[in-house]
Each structure stands twice: as C-alpha cells, then as structure tokens.
Design a protein around this motif. Sequence first.
Motif, PDB file in Angstrom:
ATOM      1  N   MET A 108       0.827  -1.281  -0.102  1.00 28.64           N
ATOM      2  CA  MET A 108      -0.029   0.028   0.057  1.00 28.64           C
ATOM      3  C   MET A 108       0.996   1.382  -0.051  1.00 28.64           C
ATOM      4  SD  MET A 108      -3.134   1.172   2.556  1.00 28.64           S
ATOM      5  CE  MET A 108      -2.068   2.331   3.797  1.00 28.64           C
ATOM      6  N   ARG A 168       0.222   5.530   0.414  1.00 30.85           N
ATOM      7  CA  ARG A 168      -0.501   6.666   0.860  1.00 30.85           C
ATOM      8  C   ARG A 168       0.134   8.045   0.847  1.00 30.85           C
ATOM      9  NH1 ARG A 168      -4.481   5.590   5.686  1.00 30.85           N
ATOM     10  NH2 ARG A 168      -5.595   4.567   4.187  1.00 30.85           N
ATOM     11  N   THR A 192      -4.958   6.754  -1.582  1.00 35.79           N
ATOM     12  CA  THR A 192      -4.389   5.609  -1.062  1.00 35.79           C
ATOM     13  C   THR A 192      -4.583   4.679  -2.375  1.00 35.79           C
ATOM     14  OG1 THR A 192      -5.359   5.483   1.237  1.00 35.79           O
ATOM     15  CG2 THR A 192      -4.735   3.481   0.454  1.00 35.79           C
ATOM     16  N   TYR A 193      -3.451   3.908  -2.392  1.00 33.72           N
ATOM     17  CA  TYR A 193      -3.016   3.080  -3.673  1.00 33.72           C
ATOM     18  C   TYR A 193      -2.639   1.683  -3.370  1.00 33.72           C
ATOM     19  CZ  TYR A 193      -2.573   7.567  -5.990  1.00 33.72           C
ATOM     20  OH  TYR A 193      -2.782   8.838  -6.515  1.00 33.72           O
ATOM     21  N   TYR A 194      -2.935   0.720  -4.178  1.00 27.28           N
ATOM     22  CA  TYR A 194      -2.635  -0.756  -3.799  1.00 27.28           C
ATOM     23  C   TYR A 194      -1.681  -1.234  -4.996  1.00 27.28           C
ATOM     24  CZ  TYR A 194      -5.743   0.049  -0.226  1.00 27.28           C
ATOM     25  OH  TYR A 194      -6.638   0.597   0.852  1.00 27.28           O
ATOM     26  N   CYS A 197       4.091  -2.879   3.399  1.00 23.09           N
ATOM     27  CA  CYS A 197       3.698  -4.023   2.930  1.00 23.09           C
ATOM     28  C   CYS A 197       3.992  -4.990   4.273  1.00 23.09           C
ATOM     29  CB  CYS A 197       4.770  -4.650   1.716  1.00 23.09           C
ATOM     30  SG  CYS A 197       6.420  -4.713   2.341  1.00 23.09           S
TER      31      CYS A 197
END
Length: 180
Positions: free
Chosen positions: A106, A108, A122-124, A153
């Motif tokens: 992740m 942010r 927020t990204y994954y 992670c």
Amino acid sequence: MILTNLDTGEMVELSQDDLNIQTSTEKDANGNIKKSITADVAVPSTSSNDANSNLISPYAVVTDGGVTTRLTFNLNYTQSGSLYKITSANGKFELLDSAFTISGRMVRLANYQYNETQYIRTYYPGNTFSYPGYSNWVNINYGPAVVAGYAKCNITRSSSTWELRLNQYIATNVPDMSFF
C-alpha cells in the motif's frame, strides 16, 4: 521505518542507525525536489531454538542471516517559501529472501491542509509503483497541514508476519500523525 510484528502487535521504529537506510535529497534547477529513501530490512528468526525468536531486532538471523526485503520510496515535491506540493511518487518493493512472501502493498500520499481529506490518496500497487502528484499547494503555516506519504507491505515467513512501513514526512504541523 516502522516494523510491526502482526502476531504480537509489537512495534519498533527503526532508524538509519538500526538498518541500512539510504536517504538522499536532490534539487533541480526548477526547484523540484526528490527525496528518496531505500531501506534494507531484516527480521527475526522464527526458529523455536532461538531464545530471541519473538523479538524484533535489526539484522537478526534470517534463514541465511541476510536482508529479506528492500523498500524504495521516492517522494517528489516542490517548495516555495511555506508552500509545498507533492509532484509525484514512485518506488518499489523487493523481496530478497525466497523464504518469505510479500503481500498487502500500500502507498498513501497526503497533500492537504485543514480537513481536506480528499487530498489523501491510497493506492494498492504491485512490486513497483509510480503515481502523479497534486495540483493544490499546502501552506504549512496554517494547520493542520500535511505533506507526506508512506509505503508499506507485509512480509510473511511460515506463520509469522511483519508489517514494514517506510514514512516520508516532507512538512507537517500536526503533532499526532497516527490518523495517517
């Protein structure tokens, strides 16, 4: 860098003295700044024969005694006096020991003041990432204001899991960043 044992909840904030953390800051002729952090992370042995098997400690014994994971997080921004703006972010998650698995990646980013939470993204990502920045400027003198980001992670070996979180704080005037 914050290392959290997800089985016990134990949290340890690790510094450059604890790990092989390399930081650099570069500024180009246009005033754009690139702040880079690369951290090589080792976690404890989970061997039941190891008296310290439940402790979190830098450079502890891991299968071959080596580093398990490398996190790189580049946060690019520009500054004009007390005004800041994230222009982009990129980096990667590298697994260096095949006895472990990596999951839960992740990223942010926050580029806001007052309570403009729409400026928290927020990204994954997968193993590598690259994200655009923001168009808004943040005046760090008027709070609450945050120009920051983190990459995190989970790494797992057998039944033990640790969360690795690499923080980048460019400018903040918030005394408690636990919400982020």
